[in-house]
Design a protein around this motif. Sequence first.
Motif, PDB file in Angstrom:
ATOM      1  N   UNK A  88      -0.911  10.795  -2.287  1.00  9.11           N
ATOM      2  CA  UNK A  88      -1.580   9.889  -3.218  1.00  9.11           C
ATOM      3  C   UNK A  88      -1.423   8.449  -2.733  1.00  9.11           C
ATOM      4  N   UNK A  89      -2.424   7.605  -2.984  1.00  5.16           N
ATOM      5  CA  UNK A  89      -2.325   6.210  -2.534  1.00  5.16           C
ATOM      6  C   UNK A  89      -1.279   5.444  -3.330  1.00  5.16           C
ATOM      7  N   UNK A  90      -0.757   4.388  -2.696  1.00  6.61           N
ATOM      8  CA  UNK A  90       0.210   3.538  -3.379  1.00  6.61           C
ATOM      9  C   UNK A  90      -0.474   2.762  -4.499  1.00  6.61           C
ATOM     10  N   UNK A  91       0.217   2.644  -5.623  1.00  6.73           N
ATOM     11  CA  UNK A  91      -0.324   1.889  -6.749  1.00  6.73           C
ATOM     12  C   UNK A  91       0.058   0.417  -6.636  1.00  6.73           C
ATOM     13  N   UNK A  92       1.244   0.140  -6.090  1.00  2.00           N
ATOM     14  CA  UNK A  92       1.686  -1.243  -5.943  1.00  2.00           C
ATOM     15  C   UNK A  92       2.414  -1.401  -4.614  1.00  2.00           C
ATOM     16  N   UNK A  93       2.655  -2.649  -4.250  1.00  2.00           N
ATOM     17  CA  UNK A  93       3.331  -2.918  -2.983  1.00  2.00           C
ATOM     18  C   UNK A  93       2.336  -3.184  -1.861  1.00  2.00           C
TER      19      UNK A  93
END
Length: 594
Positions: free
Chosen positions: A288-293
């Motif tokens: 899954x893609x990163x939500x933050x950072x």
Amino acid sequence: MIRTPLRPLAQILEARSAGQNPDRIERENIRLRHEQMRDKLRQRAETRLLVLGVLFLVGFTLIGTRMTVLASSDPVEPQASASAARIVAQRANIVDRQGRVLATNLATNSFYAQPPLMVDPTRAASELIKIFPDLDEKDLLEKFTGPRKFLWIKKKLSPEQVQAVHDIGEPGLLFGPREMRLYPNGRLAAHILGGASFGREGVHSAEVIGTAGVEKAFDDYLRDPALDGAPLQLSIDLSIQAAARRVLMGGMKLMNAKGATAILMDVKTGELISMTSLPDFDPNRRPKPLIKGDPSDSPLFNRAVQGVYELGSTFKIFAAAQALELGLVNPATMIETKGPMRWGRHRIRDFHDYGPELSVTDVIVKSSNIGTAHMAINIGTARQKEFLAQLGFTTPTPVELVEAPGAKPLLPPKWSDISTMTISYGHGLAASPLHLAAAYATIVNGGTKVTPTLVKQIGEPPLGPRIISERTSLQARQMLRAVVTSGTASFGEVTGYKVGGKTGTADKPKPQGGYHKDKVIATFASAFPMDDPQYVLIVTLDEPSENSGTEPRRTAGWTAVPVAAEMIRRVAPLLGLRPALDPGDLVGVSHTRL
């Protein structure tokens, strides 16, 4: 119907007068009547036999014709017609330039439950947890005993899991056919392929749609039934992709880099023979893609296309080529390199003190910021901006990836004189390694613009617009070759392949502004063989540090260059390039004739 009497009165009277027996007349009439009836029945039977014969002949002809058609046609799966829109599950394969499979389809099963049909929901939930440990037994039991009539449990199963569920023996646990996307080479070419997932789903089928990479860019093509399953053939070569990834992975670990990318491009067609970004992922289990950072911390991040970096001194050859093309200099023209160079409140310095002046060739070979800045200011802001735009540095790359349009180069908000100077040596303008590959291909291939592509080109591709003359291209190649033979990329020499290129080391910008002092982007932009360039290779390392000495070394000459050299050493034979021996290599060798 007129019937003849069996005992006609006239014949009876005539027979009696002649002394004959009248009964003989009746028997004769009965015989004649029977003969008429027999003839009539025979004619009717013959007519019926003829009609049946004709019907059998027509039937056998139709059956024989149909069997001939079926025997000469390709077998297809029968499909039941329905009033609702049919879900198209079939998806074409993706293959490399040699026809080897990169992405294909695998028949599997989906797994669902119909609670009203269940005999023992408690046992079913308990047994399913043993097969699928990621499921929650309490949650399953609640759903099995609740009001729901239908429940998805797993969208795809392995054959072993199907058998294990069968062994439970619960009639309410059911399966539906599925066609899932399979990437048999795992992580290899993960960022190019992207991945796929299920779209519209039904119990008996589900559509497979692309989620990233070429799977999404060519989604309509891959799902088009009119193409009859014709595969999508990419320009990459599976063997070369594997060799490049192996070398890049080793180089990234050896140089303690956070990430790395390598691009191998045909300088004439723009075909990408290999494109690798690390870290990568397995598209069979796409994360899954990163939500933050920081997005670059995700393995989904394609550094070759989405990584927009200041690429440092690799840009210097563009300033030199433009100055040569405009007739402002020749390779031997002396350029002032006395430092620091002052422009208003700004100071431009070189990594080393190169004395008061250098030739244009030595400005590139020794990588002088001051000398390059002097050439850039003579070129002028407007002409520099136009030239870089022609090379593709002001717009996203048109490569066939859905991620490409979002990777726009970062340009200065105001293209001032100081911007012109800093951009000439790779600071103040950020672009992707793919931008750099296309630009270098244009510089070394004779001067015609190259458009990067991931699709195999059929036939001789049309030449792009001319950006520089063949003479300027030749002079630029000679400078790039000198960088390897006597400049900052001396570790890039590969015996027999005449490598040329330019190093670039740029400090990484901080999110809050300014630059890190101990974090760099190290790039080596190379081409080979330089006497007749066939391929461009870009190797970029994110935050490398070569720690074999007493002090960490982060410059591209110590980090990216050795990795690129090893990559050329591995892939050049796979590309069909035979090493060329210099005449000096034959000293002391005697020729004999058998």
